[in-house]
Write an enzyme that holds these catalytic residues in place. Structure first.
Site, mmCIF file in Angstrom:
data_model
loop_
_atom_site.group_PDB
_atom_site.id
_atom_site.type_symbol
_atom_site.label_atom_id
_atom_site.label_comp_id
_atom_site.label_asym_id
_atom_site.label_seq_id
_atom_site.Cartn_x
_atom_site.Cartn_y
_atom_site.Cartn_z
ATOM 1 N N CYS A 1 -28.057 15.236 121.903
ATOM 2 C CA CYS A 1 -29.484 15.347 122.234
ATOM 3 C C CYS A 1 -29.809 14.256 123.254
ATOM 4 C CB CYS A 1 -30.274 15.180 120.937
ATOM 5 S SG CYS A 1 -31.904 14.457 121.058
ATOM 6 N N CYS B 1 -32.229 11.484 122.255
ATOM 7 C CA CYS B 1 -31.633 10.567 121.264
ATOM 8 C C CYS B 1 -30.594 9.685 121.952
ATOM 9 C CB CYS B 1 -30.954 11.355 120.138
ATOM 10 S SG CYS B 1 -31.965 12.664 119.439
HETATM 11 P P1 FAD Z 1 -28.876 10.738 108.817
HETATM 12 O O1 FAD Z 1 -29.959 9.855 109.316
HETATM 13 O O2 FAD Z 1 -28.096 11.545 109.791
HETATM 14 O O3 FAD Z 1 -27.871 9.804 107.973
HETATM 15 C C1 FAD Z 1 -26.554 10.244 107.583
HETATM 16 C C2 FAD Z 1 -26.156 9.486 106.318
HETATM 17 O O4 FAD Z 1 -26.090 8.084 106.585
HETATM 18 C C3 FAD Z 1 -27.169 9.620 105.176
HETATM 19 O O5 FAD Z 1 -26.909 10.746 104.403
HETATM 20 C C4 FAD Z 1 -26.991 8.313 104.422
HETATM 21 O O6 FAD Z 1 -25.932 8.426 103.508
HETATM 22 C C5 FAD Z 1 -26.581 7.328 105.482
HETATM 23 N N1 FAD Z 1 -27.701 6.504 105.953
HETATM 24 C C6 FAD Z 1 -28.893 6.933 106.440
HETATM 25 N N2 FAD Z 1 -29.630 5.905 106.872
HETATM 26 C C7 FAD Z 1 -28.912 4.784 106.637
HETATM 27 C C8 FAD Z 1 -29.148 3.405 106.864
HETATM 28 N N3 FAD Z 1 -30.260 2.975 107.455
HETATM 29 N N4 FAD Z 1 -28.196 2.517 106.484
HETATM 30 C C9 FAD Z 1 -27.047 2.945 105.918
HETATM 31 N N5 FAD Z 1 -26.757 4.249 105.698
HETATM 32 C C10 FAD Z 1 -27.673 5.162 106.051
HETATM 33 N N6 FAD Z 1 -33.311 12.335 115.606
HETATM 34 C C11 FAD Z 1 -34.599 12.431 116.068
HETATM 35 O O7 FAD Z 1 -35.350 13.281 115.602
HETATM 36 N N7 FAD Z 1 -35.069 11.587 117.062
HETATM 37 C C12 FAD Z 1 -34.274 10.622 117.620
HETATM 38 O O8 FAD Z 1 -34.709 9.906 118.523
HETATM 39 C C13 FAD Z 1 -32.922 10.506 117.146
HETATM 40 N N8 FAD Z 1 -32.087 9.589 117.680
HETATM 41 C C14 FAD Z 1 -30.799 9.534 117.256
HETATM 42 C C15 FAD Z 1 -29.920 8.625 117.852
HETATM 43 C C16 FAD Z 1 -28.605 8.577 117.476
HETATM 44 C C17 FAD Z 1 -27.679 7.598 118.127
HETATM 45 C C18 FAD Z 1 -28.110 9.477 116.467
HETATM 46 C C19 FAD Z 1 -26.661 9.460 116.054
HETATM 47 C C20 FAD Z 1 -28.965 10.383 115.882
HETATM 48 C C21 FAD Z 1 -30.309 10.424 116.267
HETATM 49 N N9 FAD Z 1 -31.194 11.338 115.668
HETATM 50 C C22 FAD Z 1 -32.478 11.400 116.129
HETATM 51 C C23 FAD Z 1 -30.798 12.140 114.508
HETATM 52 C C24 FAD Z 1 -31.199 11.398 113.190
HETATM 53 O O9 FAD Z 1 -30.765 10.040 113.234
HETATM 54 C C25 FAD Z 1 -30.555 12.014 111.933
HETATM 55 O O10 FAD Z 1 -29.161 12.014 112.081
HETATM 56 C C26 FAD Z 1 -31.031 13.445 111.653
HETATM 57 O O11 FAD Z 1 -32.437 13.480 111.561
HETATM 58 C C27 FAD Z 1 -30.433 13.978 110.327
HETATM 59 O O12 FAD Z 1 -30.849 13.142 109.261
HETATM 60 P P2 FAD Z 1 -30.193 13.113 107.842
HETATM 61 O O13 FAD Z 1 -31.284 13.087 106.845
HETATM 62 O O14 FAD Z 1 -29.169 14.179 107.724
HETATM 63 O O15 FAD Z 1 -29.445 11.667 107.685
#
Ligand code: FAD
Length: 375
Positions: free
Chosen positions: A302, A305
């Site tokens: 994305c 992102c």
């Molecule tokens: P995710 O946030 O993907 O987390 C994956 C797993 O990591 C979780 O299940 C948990 O076990 C663990 N985890 C979560 N948070 C933490 C923490 N703080 N510390 C330790 N472990 C943790 N989405 C947007 O809508 N806008 C953006 O600007 C955006 N920027 C992004 C930038 C990057 C570099 C990346 C890799 C992703 C970005 N995303 C963005 C996507 C977003 O971060 C999530 O990955 C997505 O929303 C899916 O969320 P999720 O609930 O599956 O968990």
């Protein structure tokens, strides 16, 4: 809120959550002003770089909210960027900076270089998710594996908290500007915040810790005299603006000096890290690992992102460079300490992201209290 922030090295925890909240209240208006300045709102990057770790193009994010609006005509850029942008068009590869010793990889200037107005392309909910983003975060956390066998070392703990704080800050922004499908407006979504950040006190703490780390880097940049020596541009006409911008940066860190006699100093004591006999090796490994994290940003599908991922990994990389490689008391004289325009802009915007996160957490706390009362 009165709890002390566990600043990795526990003895040096010198500040509480509520002190940071108050400090941030004072810093916030100045921060908004600085990040809206022409100089700090423009970021340069390569959005088309190949992912160096795995192949596969199936993951492009096609949502409109994943897109980045770039500044396509160099004439529309602020004057400080124009010579470089023109050079990039006329000459495919102007001399690039050797950053092989840095904590992050910065994109070279080439024909794929784009310039982006960060204010026009806010960090917010994009819909990017599922296996793709999970894989990226998993890879980022796996850079936390160290080869040297220092499994329990304090530096490894520090490194993990830094990454987790960055992740939690990104999650806070996307929850704070979450798309309401009914109204088509972006706004705070308490459920998303609680599910991603609020229910995990350690994630909140890591955001505050990152706030302290990046603020300390800005303070060190100023107190070491490096900021005075930095030249943002060769452009003569820009000189007086440069003086003004440096004063604005000083205004950002000034409130932290009023916390207490030497609270600014004990916010976070970077000198407690890298003190063991094999410190040099551990530091090299942290550098290498964080450089890999910055390269992983080229695998984010994305664009929006990826943009903010690059801003923040460059910002943290610059903070680490200032904290751990800048020798206090050393006279850098005219041989200006090697911080590029892109690094400075990233550092300032990364602090703004953290400052915005701290402000949002306060607002979410209020929303939470209202929701609990209503139950
Ligand atoms: P995710 O946030 O993907 O987390 C994956 C797993 O990591 C979780 O299940 C948990 O076990 C663990 N985890 C979560 N948070 C933490 C923490 N703080 N510390 C330790 N472990 C943790 N989405 C947007 O809508 N806008 C953006 O600007 C955006 N920027 C992004 C930038 C990057 C570099 C990346 C890799 C992703 C970005 N995303 C963005 C996507 C977003 O971060 C999530 O990955 C997505 O929303 C899916 O969320 P999720 O609930 O599956 O968990």
């Amino acid at each position: 809120y009165d709890k002390f922030i566990n600043s990795v090295i526990e003895e040096s925890a010198g500040v509480t959550f509520s002190e940071i909240n108050d400090l941030n209240g004072q810093i916030r208006p100045e921060m908004v002003k600085v990040t809206h300045e022409n100089f700090f709102r423009i970021f340069r990057l390569d959005l088309f770089k190949q992912c160096p770790f795995w192949s596969g193009t199936e993951g492009f994010c096609m949502h409109r909210s994943c897109a980045v609006d770039t500044i396509d005509d160099w004439k529309d850029l602020p004057a400080v960027w124009q010579p470089e942008a023109l050079g990039a068009i006329e000459n495919a590869s102007p001399a690039s900076q050797d950053n092989s010793k840095d904590y992050c990889e910065i994109d070279e200037v080439n024909e794929d270089t784009v310039y982006v107005d960060l204010v026009q392309n806010p960090e917010r909910f994009t819909g990017y998710g599922g296996d793709q983003s999970f894989q990226i975060w998993k890879s980022i956390y796996s850079e936390n594996c160290f080869n040297l066998g220092h499994d329990q070392c304090v530096e490894k703990n520090f490194y993990y908290k830094l990454i987790s704080g960055m992740h939690a800050s990104i999650s806070t922004h996307l929850s704070n500007e979450y798309l309401d499908l009914k109204t088509k407006q972006y706004g705070p979504n308490l459920k998303q915040f609680m599910f991603r950040v609020g229910d995990f006190p350690d994630r909140i703490e890591n955001i505050y810790l990152n706030y302290i780390i990046v603020l300390k880097a800005l303070i060190k940049l100023e107190s070491s005299g490096i900021l005075d020596n930095l030249e943002f541009s060769d452009d003569e006409q820009f000189r007086s603006k440069e003086v003004e911008l440096k004063d604005e940066l000083r205004d950002i860190i000034k409130p932290s000096y009023h916390l207490g006699d030497d609270t600014a100093e004990c916010l976070f004591d970077e000198n407690s890290l890298f003190q063991s006999a094999d410190a040099a090796e551990i530091k090299d490994e942290i550098k290498e690992n964080f450089r890999n994290v910055s390269r992983i940003m080229d695998c984010v599908h994305c664009d929006r992102c990826r943009l903010w991922g690059k801003v923040q990994t460059t910002g943290y990389g610059t903070a680490l460079k200032v904290l751990f490689d800048l020798q206090k008391g050393k006279d850098y004289g005219n041989s200006t300490y090697d911080i590029s325009k892109v690094e400075l802009i990233a550092l300032v915007n990364t602090f703004d992201r953290l400052s915005r996160s701290v402000e949002s957490i306060k607002n979410f706390k209020k929303m939470y209290d209202v929701a609990i009362k209503a139950e």
